[in-house]
Design an enzyme around this catalytic site. Sequence first.
Site, mmCIF file in Angstrom:
data_model
loop_
_atom_site.group_PDB
_atom_site.id
_atom_site.type_symbol
_atom_site.label_atom_id
_atom_site.label_comp_id
_atom_site.label_asym_id
_atom_site.label_seq_id
_atom_site.Cartn_x
_atom_site.Cartn_y
_atom_site.Cartn_z
ATOM 1 N N LYS A 1 0.664 -1.234 0.202
ATOM 2 C CA LYS A 1 0.292 0.075 -0.195
ATOM 3 C C LYS A 1 0.967 1.350 0.205
ATOM 4 C CE LYS A 1 -5.006 -1.514 0.747
ATOM 5 N NZ LYS A 1 -5.871 -0.569 -0.873
ATOM 6 N N SER B 1 1.028 -9.694 -0.740
ATOM 7 C CA SER B 1 1.159 -8.030 -0.941
ATOM 8 C C SER B 1 0.801 -7.740 0.409
ATOM 9 C CB SER B 1 -0.974 -8.108 -0.854
ATOM 10 O OG SER B 1 -1.674 -8.586 -0.004
#
Length: 314
Positions: free
Chosen positions: A51, A299
């Site tokens: 992110k 991720s």
Amino acid sequence: MISLKNIQLARTNISDTVAQTPLLSSATLSEQYGNQLFLKAEHLQKTGSFKIRGAANKVLNEANNGAKHVVAASSGNHGQAVAYIARQLGIQSTIVVPVDAALCKQEAIQAYNGKIELCGTTSPERLARAEEISQTEEAVFIPPYDDPAIMAGQGTIGLEILEQLPDVDVVYVPVGGGGLISGIATAIKESNPHIQVIGVEPALANDTFMSIQEGKRVSIGASKTIADGLRTSTPGELTFPVVQRYVDDIVLVTEDQIKHAFSTVLSRMKQVIEPSAAAAVAAALAHKAEGKRIVAVVSGGNVDLDQIPNLLTT
């Protein structure tokens, strides 16, 4: 629609902030599953997830335009990233998180001087509250996924994969709101359309899968999947057309498959990843003996330590 050029520009913009993460591999797993399996290790990224790439690209742009306060809605990882880059730039951040957000993610946001506000359990609830705060406090809203700068920042992962493994056959990407996969798919397909990009969702949070089936964005309501970063109830308005254009398939994984992948990566590779990341690994492990070069995008790695026993399989 974003383009390969947007992603290349984003890479330059965030180069001083974001780390290039390695591709990890296990000879044992590759032999066992009949594919050359690589993990794109975004769990080793700053703030513990991918992110930071999109957040850095967006917040840097806004700060250059005079922003002094940013606000975000997040299940945790996006909030951490926004708080981190805001602190680096010396500006204020407010992060709206669900009431059941992982404690490790809340603590990290606070460690980066982010102000936390708890709101509901669904993405629409916290997005609405974040936008309300942005209006009443003259803050700039930083979307979690549905924004060209965010999507382009996440797409820099695709550029790195192409450089690290030019002959990759398949890339598995976890899907929440679609910012990650839309960026990666754009980078890869506009560079080499022969590489497959496969999205992965939990069966309990299958909004993108259902939307592809229906040919339009579908809302599924709240989800209880252990993959907390993938609990988005509706694909993004900007991300979904990119998914439709570039993503080859969306596959679903069960909660047990996610746990198995988490346990496998921990036991075989000694890496702690979060359930959302394990979803991509689970999908990769489900396709055996194809002789392919496969990358699973891991991720993030932000998981509460006391939750690890619940994620292990015997």
